[in-house]
Design an enzyme around this catalytic site. Structure first.
Site, PDB file in Angstrom:
ATOM      1  N   TYR A   1       0.835  -1.212   0.000  1.00 48.14           N
ATOM      2  CA  TYR A   1       0.000   0.000   0.000  1.00 48.14           C
ATOM      3  C   TYR A   1       0.869   1.262   0.000  1.00 48.14           C
ATOM      4  O   TYR A   1       0.963   1.960  -0.994  1.00 48.14           O
ATOM      5  CB  TYR A   1      -0.918  -0.012   1.227  1.00 48.14           C
ATOM      6  CG  TYR A   1      -2.268  -0.657   1.012  1.00 48.14           C
ATOM      7  CD1 TYR A   1      -2.416  -1.772   0.186  1.00 48.14           C
ATOM      8  CD2 TYR A   1      -3.404  -0.173   1.645  1.00 48.14           C
ATOM      9  CE1 TYR A   1      -3.655  -2.375  -0.005  1.00 48.14           C
ATOM     10  CE2 TYR A   1      -4.647  -0.763   1.460  1.00 48.14           C
ATOM     11  CZ  TYR A   1      -4.767  -1.859   0.636  1.00 48.14           C
ATOM     12  OH  TYR A   1      -5.997  -2.449   0.453  1.00 48.14           O
TER      13      TYR A   1
ATOM     14  N   GLU B   1      -7.889  -4.335   8.420  1.00 48.41           N
ATOM     15  CA  GLU B   1      -6.557  -4.217   9.005  1.00 48.41           C
ATOM     16  C   GLU B   1      -6.623  -3.530  10.364  1.00 48.41           C
ATOM     17  O   GLU B   1      -6.032  -3.992  11.346  1.00 48.41           O
ATOM     18  CB  GLU B   1      -5.627  -3.432   8.072  1.00 48.41           C
ATOM     19  CG  GLU B   1      -4.222  -3.275   8.644  1.00 48.41           C
ATOM     20  CD  GLU B   1      -3.318  -2.402   7.783  1.00 48.41           C
ATOM     21  OE1 GLU B   1      -2.099  -2.449   7.975  1.00 48.41           O
ATOM     22  OE2 GLU B   1      -3.843  -1.665   6.920  1.00 48.41           O
TER      23      GLU B   1
ATOM     24  N   GLU C   1      -3.566  10.481  13.342  1.00 51.87           N
ATOM     25  CA  GLU C   1      -4.156  11.700  12.801  1.00 51.87           C
ATOM     26  C   GLU C   1      -5.180  11.386  11.708  1.00 51.87           C
ATOM     27  O   GLU C   1      -6.267  11.966  11.669  1.00 51.87           O
ATOM     28  CB  GLU C   1      -3.055  12.611  12.246  1.00 51.87           C
ATOM     29  CG  GLU C   1      -2.117  13.202  13.290  1.00 51.87           C
ATOM     30  CD  GLU C   1      -1.058  12.228  13.772  1.00 51.87           C
ATOM     31  OE1 GLU C   1      -0.329  12.582  14.708  1.00 51.87           O
ATOM     32  OE2 GLU C   1      -0.961  11.118  13.215  1.00 51.87           O
TER      33      GLU C   1
END
Length: 407
Positions: A139, A254, A390
């Site tokens: 990714y 995930e 974040e």
């Protein structure tokens, strides 16, 4: 594959308990048994191995118990969610090892069940269930981490195959993986709508991996390079340029499983063990038998309470996810909380060790003290992997609370 009993949970518990007692390898019953730590991940490297962990994995896979709730037609156990919970309870009660640790089980398999065509399901799901293939996730890129949709690894249509060029970073265990589920750019004129999801054999010519050393001394992550890598057309999952939807779904799985790892003791949160007992060992106890330092005692108590609430929330969300056919954006809340609590617990552990928490190697420090220090350093990554804290807060803001973008 022989079936287990019907819907009676008490009868199922008796049956699964008997099966575990009969099939768990004797060599694994010794807590000090010498087992290759990599064996739990399976893969091509263990195809002919007689390691007791591999024997256990094969026995469980033959009953579909490496993927208890997956459909039987692909080799899964076909258990109901209630039966799967009983199975997990019996594993824990008997102190049995998990038969298989797998990104294929935790992340890839669920999205294949949802998005793959029938031929892909029949090809890849049994290999995941049987532990025949070890997977990694392609990714993040050097220029596309938090802004994952900015990825630039190119995938070009060459008629009878795809041609991939580019690189990924922070690819967990890529140097040990057999296959990679990967996000690639198939349209440069669009951002989110120009991404596709492909499966890459890591033995393909042009694939190169380089481990990255972390501050903890470990190297679980890699840089991964693709140079003119040919991928069969059949290995694209979902529609061309439809990979972003799959990517988001997989990230939910995930984050759910990273959080579950903290909750079950598999992450940094569980590495601390019984913090109260550890603190009494190193700091001492007062006349009541409690940790002598009242401030540290209070913070340990709060962290234990936070984790207790976390475990209960995990169980509730897991039940809701199964009822609604998959995880929701709420997994970002759990991922954020898991990272915060786990980092706090690791810090408390090192604080409780005092000067013995400063060890790195050599004489004067026990193995568990050194592991505690390295685990504390490793925990710094908890708020980065699987989506930074974040980014997870932004997901909660937009998709859970429905708040507008700041102006």
């Amino acid at each position: 594959m022989a079936d287990f009993g019907g819907g009676d949970l008490d009868a199922f518990r008796t049956e699964i308990r008997g099966w575990l007692e009969a099939n768990y390898p004797a060599a694994l019953r010794d807590p000090n048994a010498e087992v290759d730590p990599e064996a739990m991940w399976g893969g091509r490297a263990f195809a002919g191995s007689n390691d007791p962990q591999i024997q256990w994995m094969r026995a469980a896979a033959a009953k579909g118990l490496t993927a208890p709730t997956w459909p039987k037609e692909y080799g899964g156990g076909g258990l109901t969610p209630a039966q799967a919970r009983v199975f997990e309870q019996e594993l824990s009660a008997g102190k049995y090892r998990q038969p298989l640790a797998s990104f294929g089980i935790w992340m890839l398999g669920p999205v294949l069940l949802e998005y793959a065509n029938e031929a892909q399901k029949k090809e890849f799901l049994p290999k995941i269930i049987n532990g025949d293939a070890r997977w990694c996730q392609g990714y993040s890129e050097p220029g596309a981490g938090s802004d994952l949709a900015g990825l630039q690894t190119r995938c070009e249509d060459k008629g009878d195959h795809w041609l991939i060029n580019g690189s990924k970073i922070w690819t967990s265990y890529a140097n040990k993986a057999d296959w990679c589920f990967c996000l690639v750019r198939t349209d440069t004129s669009k951002k989110h709508e120009g991404i596709s999801f492909v499966l890459i054999d890591m033995t393909s010519p042009g694939v190169e991996t380089r481990p990255i050393q972390l501050i903890s001394g470990e190297s679980p992550f890699c840089e991964t390079f693709f140079t003119d890598v040919k991928v069969p057309k059949a290995n694209m999952v979902g529609a061309l340029n439809g990979g972003w939807e799959i990517a988001k779904r997989l990230l939910q799985y995930e984050r759910q499983n990273i959080s579950g790892g903290f909750g079950s003791g598999g992450g940094a949160g569980g590495a601390a063990g019984d913090l109260g007992q550890l603190a009494k060992t190193y700091i001492g106890a007062d006349e009541t038998g409690a940790v002598a330092d009242p401030d540290l005692r209070s913070r340990i108590t709060k962290n234990n309470m936070d984790f207790r609430c976390f475990y209960m929330t995990i169980s509730r969300i897991a039940a809701e996810a199964k009822a609604s056919n998959g995880p929701s954006a709420a997994t970002s809340i759990i991922k954020y909380a898991a990272a915060s609590f786990a980092q706090e617990r690791s810090e408390l552990m090192v604080e409780a060790l005092g000067s013995q928490g400063l060890g790195w190697e050599g004489e004067g420090y026990s193995n568990h003290e050194i592991l505690a220090t390295r685990g504390w350093l490793r925990s710094k990554g908890n708020s980065i992997e699987g989506g930074t804290s974040e980014i997870n807060i932004n997901v909660v803001s937009k998709r859970v609370l429905g708040l507008p973008d700041p102006k």
